[in-house]
Scaffold this active site. Structure first.
Site: not given
Ligand code: NDP
Length: 516
Positions: A253, A287
């Site tokens: 997502e 999002c």
């Molecule tokens: P990220 O992709 O940076 O992070 C999301 C999660 O993934 C965090 O828990 C993060 O950990 C983890 N993560 C980061 N890198 C990795 C990796 N290489 N492997 C596995 N896990 C990883 O997203 P954001 O924090 O920037 O969140 C915002 C984004 O989420 C926006 O683009 C938004 O549009 C999207 N979003 C989509 C939704 C949907 O339903 N379509 C709903 C809500 C948000 P950590 O940050 O702790 O390092």
């Protein structure tokens, strides 16, 4: 200020649920003040491996519990959640900086999820009789087998809703879950996990790990049997590639650059109210929030005038009550990203109709709801997700221009259409490349309609949450077929030519009688 209920004792109790042996911790931020909120333990890749193995053990027993006997745990969770809403809202606000109104909407989502799957899951997961290869001679059943251990990785913007709307169906389907919340928003997730255990979830079935995504998140993708991810498109691609190497499934997502269309026959006050609600939910860190508004020239001036009046009247505050219309951005990183987009647009000739600046006197990460016009393709905010309270308004001559411009993006998550005519709105909706289209609403009716799938087209994702798909994705379909007579292995005494003749007659009969 920190809400009184977030005591050291509560934090310590919640953190006992984290699988972490490093002895190390992260500090999380009290978003309204910039001070420290809590310390949460740091997990290592080894902790993840151990959590997955232990979850696998717990899952073997859970898979043998009938679906009808799993459901009451989630119904008790539903009751506990309603009983503890105020505490959860306090934690959510402290960790994310969102208004209490937005926090309440967030907590409502898993309540809908529980209600929906409690009703639907027993039937959806029950063995389904399928047509066998030959009517009356082969009996075929489709079973739904849990994947095993599901890894769920969630972001910070809707940390409670996104974790629980995914993990509830995963558990109901008979899986164990290893959950990695974003570090900044771990407490609200742990609060919900604690309630689930109080509701009677078998110990060890839901495990939480905390740490940097590239370390701990990667370790989950490398060990779980399926991954449910919500976050950015960039990380989603990395997870898909890694899951692909292991040939495990994943649902993603991801981000969006959502359009909102106001058609010539829209009820303008209704469109304005819907746009304000959806564009600035959680300060635009949603999002599904629209960031591009395409308004028909016939209603453009009226819409813009009313929209600006509403936006400038919004109450921004760091308040643990329902007085604020909009809260804070969640982090310094978000504040910098939003500021960069607005300053870039301003420098390249965009007009700032309202907003366009930070409000440090309200809290360290507050930013005004901002409305831009004259936004052009060379500006960062034209087609990159801002993920903040910033929208651009574009005047369009007709539906075709609105649809073409709405679709001119690599994303395809959500869209909104405002029109007084249902047939007109539906005609436009059918031409939009987005996983959800909301008519006369921004995003809530699409997301909240749990019986229908929700997710993204194009770069906005893979797979769906909610609906049948949101449950069955956590299962493997297994086809169990039994031949009632020796159909595929003719007796030795029967010449094979006779067997072929018999089979041909049978196939002809089946075709003629219309059984197949
Ligand atoms: P990220 O992709 O940076 O992070 C999301 C999660 O993934 C965090 O828990 C993060 O950990 C983890 N993560 C980061 N890198 C990795 C990796 N290489 N492997 C596995 N896990 C990883 O997203 P954001 O924090 O920037 O969140 C915002 C984004 O989420 C926006 O683009 C938004 O549009 C999207 N979003 C989509 C939704 C949907 O339903 N379509 C709903 C809500 C948000 P950590 O940050 O702790 O390092």
């Amino acid at each position: 200020m920190i809400p009184e209920m977030i005591t050291d004792a509560l934090v310590a109790r919640l953190c006992e649920r984290v699988s972490a042996s490093t002895g190390d911790s992260f500090g999380t931020v009290n978003v309204f003040t910039g001070g420290t909120l809590a310390k949460v333990p740091r997990s290592s890749p080894r902790d993840v491996a151990e959590a997955v193995e232990a979850a696998r053990e717990a899952q073997r027993l859970w898979a043998n519990v009938a679906v009808e006997d799993r459901i009451p745990i989630f119904e008790r969770f539903h009751g506990l959640l309603l009983g503890h809403t105020e505490e959860l809202l306090d934690i959510l606000q402290a960790e994310t900086g969102k208004s209490r109104k937005d926090a309440f909407l967030e907590v409502s989502a898993p309540l809908v999820t529980v209600g929906y799957y409690a009703r639907k899951a027993p039937k959806l997961l029950a063995p389904q009789r399928r047509q066998g290869m030959m009517p009356g001679l082969v009996k075929t059943t489709e079973l739904r087998v849990p994947k095993g251990v599901v890894g769920i990785i969630t972001p910070w913007n809707y940390p409670f809703a996104l974790a629980f709307t995914d993990l509830i169906p995963a558990l109901i389907a008979g899986n164990a879950v290893v959950l990695k919340p974003d570090t900044q928003t771990a407490l609200c997730t742990l609060f919900g996990v604690d309630l689930l255990y109080q509701a009677g979830l078998p110990q060890g079935l839901l495990r939480v790990v905390i740490g940097d995504g590239p370390v701990v998140g990667t370790a989950i993708v490398d060990t779980a049997d399926y991954v449910g991810f919500t976050g950015s498109t960039r990380t989603g691609r990395e997870i898909a590639a890694r899951a692909g190497q292991r040939l495990i499934g994943c649902s993603l997502e991801l981000g969006g650059k959502n359009p909102l269309l106001v058609l010539a026959d829209a009820n303008v006050p209704q469109a304005v109210a819907g746009a304000v609600q959806t564009c600035f939910s959680n300060s635009g860190q949603l999002c599904m929030s629209p960031e591009r508004l395409f308004v028909h020239t016939a209603v453009y001036d009226d819409f813009v005038q009313r929209f600006l009046a509403e936006v400038t009247g919004m109450n921004l505050a760091a308040a643990y009550d329902y007085s604020a219309d909009m809260g804070s951005l969640t982090s310094q990183r978000q504040l910098e990203a939003v500021t960069r987009h607005v300053e870039d647009a301003r420098a390249k000739g965009a007009t700032v109709l309202t907003g366009g600046k930070a409000r440090p006197e309200l809290g360290p990460f507050f930013y005004e709801p901002t409305v831009l016009t004259d936004v052009t393709p060379e500006m960062l905010c034209y087609d990159n997700e801002t993920f903040g309270p910033v929208v651009s308004i574009h005047r369009v001559a007709d539906d075709t221009e609105a649809i073409n411009r709405a679709n001119a993006t690599s994303y395809g998550l959500n869209a909104s259409v405002f029109s007084k005519s249902t047939s007109h709105a539906e005609l436009v909706a059918a031409q939009l490349k987005a996983g959800t289209v909301n008519i006369n609403d921004g995003h809530v009716v699409g997301f909240g309609s749990a019986d229908a799938p929700m997710g993204g087209m194009k770069d906005s994702g893979l797979g769906r949450r909610n609906g049948t798909e949101g449950l069955l994705k956590y299962t493997e379909a297994q086809n169990v077929s039994r031949q009632l007579v020796p159909l595929t292995t003719p007796p030795r005494w029967l010449p094979f030519g006779w067997y072929v003749k018999g089979m041909r007659s049978l196939l002809r009969l089946v075709r003629r009688t219309g059984i197949r």
